[in-house]
Write a protein that holds these residues in place. Structure first.
Motif, PDB file in Angstrom:
ATOM      1  N   ASP A  63       0.679  -1.211  -0.010  1.00 48.34           N
ATOM      2  CA  ASP A  63       0.024  -0.226  -0.108  1.00 48.34           C
ATOM      3  C   ASP A  63       0.973   1.281   0.021  1.00 48.34           C
ATOM      4  N   HIS A  64       2.044   1.316   0.862  1.00 48.48           N
ATOM      5  CA  HIS A  64       2.610   2.617   0.872  1.00 48.48           C
ATOM      6  C   HIS A  64       3.309   3.161  -0.164  1.00 48.48           C
ATOM      7  N   ILE A  65       3.762   2.353  -0.806  1.00 45.91           N
ATOM      8  CA  ILE A  65       4.810   2.750  -2.083  1.00 45.91           C
ATOM      9  C   ILE A  65       4.125   2.392  -3.278  1.00 45.91           C
ATOM     10  N   GLY A 107      -4.973  -2.893  -1.222  1.00 47.75           N
ATOM     11  CA  GLY A 107      -5.501  -1.838  -0.802  1.00 47.75           C
ATOM     12  C   GLY A 107      -4.643  -1.259   0.506  1.00 47.75           C
ATOM     13  N   ILE A 108      -5.100  -0.442   1.092  1.00 49.63           N
ATOM     14  CA  ILE A 108      -4.558  -0.025   2.379  1.00 49.63           C
ATOM     15  C   ILE A 108      -4.977  -1.139   3.401  1.00 49.63           C
ATOM     16  N   VAL A 109      -3.779  -1.607   3.999  1.00 56.01           N
ATOM     17  CA  VAL A 109      -4.173  -2.736   4.848  1.00 56.01           C
ATOM     18  C   VAL A 109      -5.160  -2.506   6.069  1.00 56.01           C
ATOM     19  N   HIS A 110      -5.383  -1.325   6.473  1.00 53.70           N
ATOM     20  CA  HIS A 110      -6.544  -1.156   7.398  1.00 53.70           C
ATOM     21  C   HIS A 110      -7.978  -0.887   6.590  1.00 53.70           C
ATOM     22  N   VAL A 111      -7.997  -1.020   5.233  1.00 59.54           N
ATOM     23  CA  VAL A 111      -9.284  -0.792   4.541  1.00 59.54           C
ATOM     24  C   VAL A 111      -9.476  -2.449   4.202  1.00 59.54           C
ATOM     25  N   GLY A 128       2.607  -4.014  11.670  1.00 55.85           N
ATOM     26  CA  GLY A 128       3.572  -3.233  11.755  1.00 55.85           C
ATOM     27  C   GLY A 128       3.300  -2.030  11.300  1.00 55.85           C
ATOM     28  N   ASP A 129       2.355  -1.340  11.796  1.00 54.96           N
ATOM     29  CA  ASP A 129       1.641   0.121  11.305  1.00 54.96           C
ATOM     30  C   ASP A 129       1.085   0.631  12.544  1.00 54.96           C
ATOM     31  N   SER A 130       1.117   1.888  12.748  1.00 51.41           N
ATOM     32  CA  SER A 130       0.615   2.529  14.188  1.00 51.41           C
ATOM     33  C   SER A 130      -1.077   2.511  13.903  1.00 51.41           C
ATOM     34  N   HIS A 131      -1.556   2.678  12.623  1.00 50.60           N
ATOM     35  CA  HIS A 131      -3.255   2.888  12.504  1.00 50.60           C
ATOM     36  C   HIS A 131      -3.846   1.271  12.418  1.00 50.60           C
ATOM     37  N   THR A 132      -3.079   0.461  13.205  1.00 51.64           N
ATOM     38  CA  THR A 132      -3.771  -0.763  13.238  1.00 51.64           C
ATOM     39  C   THR A 132      -4.811  -0.599  14.406  1.00 51.64           C
ATOM     40  N   GLY A 345      -8.665  10.394   0.775  1.00 45.97           N
ATOM     41  CA  GLY A 345      -8.123   9.113   0.869  1.00 45.97           C
ATOM     42  C   GLY A 345      -7.559   8.633   2.201  1.00 45.97           C
ATOM     43  N   SER A 346      -6.752   7.718   2.394  1.00 50.39           N
ATOM     44  CA  SER A 346      -6.086   7.074   3.394  1.00 50.39           C
ATOM     45  C   SER A 346      -6.924   6.045   4.229  1.00 50.39           C
ATOM     46  N   CYS A 347      -6.255   5.560   5.282  1.00 46.05           N
ATOM     47  CA  CYS A 347      -6.856   4.600   5.922  1.00 46.05           C
ATOM     48  C   CYS A 347      -7.953   5.204   7.070  1.00 46.05           C
ATOM     49  N   THR A 348      -7.825   6.395   7.033  1.00 42.34           N
ATOM     50  CA  THR A 348      -8.898   7.367   8.016  1.00 42.34           C
ATOM     51  C   THR A 348     -10.258   7.385   7.243  1.00 42.34           C
ATOM     52  N   GLY A 406      -4.285   3.079  -2.684  1.00 46.26           N
ATOM     53  CA  GLY A 406      -2.912   3.111  -2.084  1.00 46.26           C
ATOM     54  C   GLY A 406      -2.930   4.283  -1.112  1.00 46.26           C
ATOM     55  N   CYS A 407      -1.839   4.272  -0.454  1.00 46.20           N
ATOM     56  CA  CYS A 407      -1.741   5.309   0.722  1.00 46.20           C
ATOM     57  C   CYS A 407      -1.342   6.617   0.200  1.00 46.20           C
ATOM     58  N   SER A 408      -1.004   6.769  -0.992  1.00 48.33           N
ATOM     59  CA  SER A 408      -0.863   7.982  -1.799  1.00 48.33           C
ATOM     60  C   SER A 408      -0.450   9.119  -0.885  1.00 48.33           C
ATOM     61  N   MET A 409      -0.937  10.150  -0.966  1.00 47.90           N
ATOM     62  CA  MET A 409      -0.253  11.479  -0.180  1.00 47.90           C
ATOM     63  C   MET A 409      -0.501  11.619   1.260  1.00 47.90           C
ATOM     64  N   CYS A 410      -1.031  10.504   1.788  1.00 50.19           N
ATOM     65  CA  CYS A 410      -0.929  10.278   3.288  1.00 50.19           C
ATOM     66  C   CYS A 410       0.575  10.603   3.975  1.00 50.19           C
ATOM     67  N   LEU A 411       1.361  10.074   3.173  1.00 49.46           N
ATOM     68  CA  LEU A 411       2.701  10.054   3.444  1.00 49.46           C
ATOM     69  C   LEU A 411       3.533   9.878   2.304  1.00 49.46           C
ATOM     70  N   ALA A 412       5.006  10.210   2.400  1.00 46.06           N
ATOM     71  CA  ALA A 412       5.681  10.334   1.199  1.00 46.06           C
ATOM     72  C   ALA A 412       6.460   9.354   0.761  1.00 46.06           C
ATOM     73  N   SER A 428      -6.533  12.754   5.606  1.00 46.47           N
ATOM     74  CA  SER A 428      -5.507  11.830   6.204  1.00 46.47           C
ATOM     75  C   SER A 428      -5.489  12.161   7.836  1.00 46.47           C
ATOM     76  N   ASN A 429      -4.394  11.433   8.365  1.00 46.84           N
ATOM     77  CA  ASN A 429      -4.491  11.562   9.768  1.00 46.84           C
ATOM     78  C   ASN A 429      -3.365  12.249  10.668  1.00 46.84           C
ATOM     79  N   ARG A 430      -2.297  12.743   9.894  1.00 46.56           N
ATOM     80  CA  ARG A 430      -1.107  13.495  10.272  1.00 46.56           C
ATOM     81  C   ARG A 430      -0.709  14.687   9.488  1.00 46.56           C
ATOM     82  N   GLY A 434       6.554  18.128   7.151  1.00 46.46           N
ATOM     83  CA  GLY A 434       7.134  17.156   6.173  1.00 46.46           C
ATOM     84  C   GLY A 434       6.428  16.000   5.696  1.00 46.46           C
ATOM     85  N   ARG A 435       5.216  15.405   6.423  1.00 41.41           N
ATOM     86  CA  ARG A 435       4.585  14.200   6.287  1.00 41.41           C
ATOM     87  C   ARG A 435       3.919  13.924   4.948  1.00 41.41           C
ATOM     88  N   GLN A 436       3.676  15.240   4.256  1.00 41.07           N
ATOM     89  CA  GLN A 436       3.185  14.849   2.880  1.00 41.07           C
ATOM     90  C   GLN A 436       4.093  15.186   1.766  1.00 41.07           C
TER      91      GLN A 436
HETATM   92  S1  SF4 Z   1      -1.767   6.278   7.998  1.00 42.50           S
HETATM   93 FE1  SF4 Z   1      -1.451   6.798   5.692  1.00 42.50          FE
HETATM   94  S2  SF4 Z   1       0.509   5.702   5.085  1.00 42.50           S
HETATM   95 FE2  SF4 Z   1      -0.154   4.763   7.135  1.00 42.50          FE
HETATM   96  S3  SF4 Z   1      -1.451   2.978   6.488  1.00 42.50           S
HETATM   97 FE3  SF4 Z   1      -2.781   4.731   6.595  1.00 42.50          FE
HETATM   98  S4  SF4 Z   1      -2.990   5.739   4.545  1.00 42.50           S
HETATM   99 FE4  SF4 Z   1      -1.197   4.547   4.793  1.00 42.50          FE
END
Ligand code: SF4
Lengths: 467, 200
Positions: A63-65, A107-111, A128-132, A345-348, A406-412, A428-430, A434-436
């Motif tokens: 998802d991230h890359i 897709g995004i793992v949390h989706v 291995g992802d804080s938004h678990t 977008g994003s897992c949020t 994908g995670c797209s512009m949630c992170l770079a 997104s959530n953060r 520099g996050r984006q």
């Molecule tokens: S926070 Fe952003 S980068 Fe992390 S899993 Fe969710 S969408 Fe992907």
């Protein structure tokens, strides 16, 4: 100490034993992995000559890359391609289920885990992802872990953990029109602070959460970590069961009935004991947006950016840093601030209900001149569903770009990035510096409806004006 | 490969500020990798670039420092173990702070990098000392749970379970966990959902 909460019950059921350090060895019912935090874990396994103990209890996606425009292989970014190949190789070597790009379920793992019914009440879930924490919406105990712990779960399906305290966050009442789950969690975080939840699991209770659909509950639980809480959950109920029934991995037949009985038993008891209880009134929550560089630096859309004198002493230094970085005027309204990029977008907020809400506001309007606006579905299934409903056409004719999952512009970590000091309205959530993707890029967090309102007016706007 | 961590002594390095998140510790673009190699040079990359050589991690007199002194909620944000890896690879062996984000703390334990908390007045005082005298030695003692710097002695804290893992040398839990294979299977067998699965 908490007693009789869902957290306590699930924790006890998954306790393998107590380690010499006094920590609990906890069984992990579902382990999710992605390309960023797993390659080193597999390398560590190999180094130690360990096997994966329960390969059927780990599920992988990428998802991230993943680029959200040109997904042809090899990826244009050689490093992204290398990470992809590493995951393909590792999942194949260890017999781990992998939802690759083009599988229809990537897709995004949390989706993807919730939409397939992999996520279920009463499970322990790690990734291995804080938004678990997202998966807690189903009444699971779900938390993010680091790569060494990914190794531990692969090797033993367990983790060494100290038990968390439990705080009940009760929100009661009906949300005003234009106020969404995202606003509720941003409001909670601005009130309790970004470290208020350290050491706690958050139980989200009360009529407001009971009235929410599963995807809204996921939005709330998703950002528990932004409030410092490693996990957040909602007790499972009829809404949960209706969402799950018929999902690929949900139990069926006789197992379904016994599942419901088991799940109902896991709900926090009426006389459960909590370490802390905090109560909010839904009616007092406005559309909320962040003005700073932590998710706790939020304001109701009709409030001014706070001046230093009303900010508590210990938060003043980071507020000063935020004024400087964000270049927003303290004491002035944030409404009317020009935006450069708008991202839904994003897992949020990248699920079908988010896209429906966004489309609702995009319909019959057009993205303002000079604004780059794009919509990124959270999964291939979300994309397919949105297209079946014609949402893509609404977005495209309103001047939004329509992307791959994908995670797209949630992170770079993929080609979607801010440039220079661009200001982004983001679902997104953060909003960290520099996050984006640009080391001077600026992020305002808000609901998808608010992002669309910003896109079509070209500035930060109270979405209620468009209702 | 497991070893005891009882005390860490070395020069200190102050990093002032609350809520320093993992995106700042190691920006996401450096996560595009399949190993943790090379992260030591990239630690705080954007913050360092913005401060044009004046970031503590760039200042010549802090090179070789081993004890990092931070403020509140250090390491908040993502679960990336790349963050403590980068800090450790730069040379840090212990961190003293007012508070740490939980996942970051857990990741540090797994690397054998102790994070201890101290009263805000203590961290502030230590940071001032280290700014005034970058050559000052600082000791973090996990047995007495004290930090010592230029004659100042102050109490520090860490969850007892984690502290035990450091002093007993069992901070790498993997071996212990795997050794419980029978109990793990027994626990799995008690969970109804393990039997319901799995669609194909
Ligand atoms: S926070 Fe952003 S980068 Fe992390 S899993 Fe969710 S969408 Fe992907």
């Amino acid at each position: 100490m908490s007693k009789g909460t869902l957290f306590d019950k699930v924790w006890d059921l998954h306790t393998v034993g107590i380690l010499p350090s006094g920590q609990t060895q906890l069984f992990i019912g579902l382990h999710l992995i992605h390309e960023v935090t797993s390659p080193q874990a597999f390398a560590m396994l190999k180094e130690r000559g360990l096997a994966v103990m329960f390969p059927e209890r780990t599920v992988a996606t990428v998802d991230h890359i993943v680029p959200t425009e040109d997904q042809s292989r090899p990826f244009a970014d050689g490093m992204a391609e290398a990470m992809m190949q590493e995951l393909e190789k590792n999942t194949q070597a260890h017999g781990i289920r992998f939802y690759n790009v083009g599988s229809g379920s990537q897709g995004i793992v949390h989706v993807i885990a919730p939409e397939q019914g992999l996520t279920q009440p009463g499970m322990t879930i790690a990734c291995g992802d804080s938004h678990t924490s997202t998966h807690g919406a189903f009444g699971a105990i779900a938390f993010g872990i680091g790569t060494s712990q990914v190794r531990d779960v692969l090797a033993s399906q367990t983790l060494a953990l100290a038990k968390l305290k439990v705080r009940k966050i009760e929100v009661n009442g009906t949300l005003q029109p234009g106020v969404y789950a995202k606003d509720v969690i941003l409001h909670i975080i601005r009130t309790l602070g970004v470290k208020g939840g350290v050491g706690y699991a958050y139980e989200f209770a009360g009529t407001t959460f009971e009235q929410m659909g599963m995807e809204e509950r996921m939005t709330v639980c998703n950002m528990s970590i932004e409030g410092g809480a490693r996990c957040g959950y909602v007790n499972p109920d009829q809404v949960t069961y209706e969402y799950l029934q018929g999902c690929d991995f949900a139990p069926n037949g006789e197992a379904w009935d016994s599942a419901i009985a088991w799940w109902n038993n896991l709900r926090s008891d009426a006389n459960a004991v909590y370490d802390d209880v905090i109560v909010f009134d839904a009616a007092s929550i406005a559309p909320t947006v962040t003005w700073g560089i932590t998710p706790g630096q939020g304001i109701g859309i009709d409030e001014p950016v706070p001046t230093a004198d009303i900010i508590p002493e210990e938060e003043r230094a980071i507020a000063e840093e935020a004024y400087q970085y964000m270049n927003l005027e303290p004491g002035h309204s944030i409404q009317g601030t020009k935006v450069d990029v708008c991202f839904v977008g994003s897992c949020t907020n990248g699920r079908i209900s988010d896209l429906r809400e966004a489309a609702n506001f995009a319909q019959g309007r057009h993205v303002a001149k000079g604004v780059k606006a794009f919509i990124v579905p959270g999964s291939e299934r979300v994309k397919k569903q949105a297209e079946a409903e014609g949402l893509d056409q609404i977005f495209l004719s309103a001047g939004f770009e329509w992307r791959e999952a994908g995670c797209s512009m949630c992170l770079a970590m993929n080609p979607d990035k801010l440039e220079g000091r661009q200001l982004s309205a983001s679902s997104s959530n953060r909003n960290f510096k520099g996050r984006q993707g640009s080391s001077s890029g600026r992020t305002l967090l808000m609901s998808p409806a608010m992002v669309v309102a910003a896109a079509v007016t070209g500035q930060v706007t109270d979405v209620r004006e468009l209702i | 490969m497991v070893s005891e961590v009882r005390t860490v002594t070395g020069r200190g390095i102050p990093l002032v500020g609350n809520d320093i998140d993992t995106d700042r510790i190691i920006p996401a673009r450096f996560l595009r990798a399949v190993t943790f190699d090379g992260l030591g040079e990239q630690v705080f990359a954007d913050d360092r670039a913005q401060r044009g050589g004046q970031h503590p991690f760039d200042l010549p007199h802090y090179q070789g420092a081993m004890v990092l002194v931070v403020n509140g909620n250090f390491g908040c944000g993502s679960s990336r173990e790349h963050a403590p890896q980068a800090i450790a690879k730069w040379g840090i062996r212990a961190i003293v702070g007012e508070s740490f984000a939980e996942i970051f703390f857990g990741n540090c334990v797994a690397l054998g990098l102790p994070c201890v908390t101290a009263d805000p007045s203590v961290t502030k005082h230590l940071q001032e000392r280290l700014s005034a005298n970058p050559q000052a030695q600082i000791t973090v003692d996990l047995e007495t749970m004290q930090v010592t710097c230029e004659g100042v002695v102050a109490p520090v804290a860490m969850g007892e379970g984690s502290r035990q893992m450091f002093v007993a040398g069992t901070w790498d839990a993997c071996g212990q966990l795997v050794a419980q294979a029978d109990q793990i299977s027994a626990t799995a067998a008690r969970l109804p959902y393990v039997r319901w699965s799995v669609a194909s």
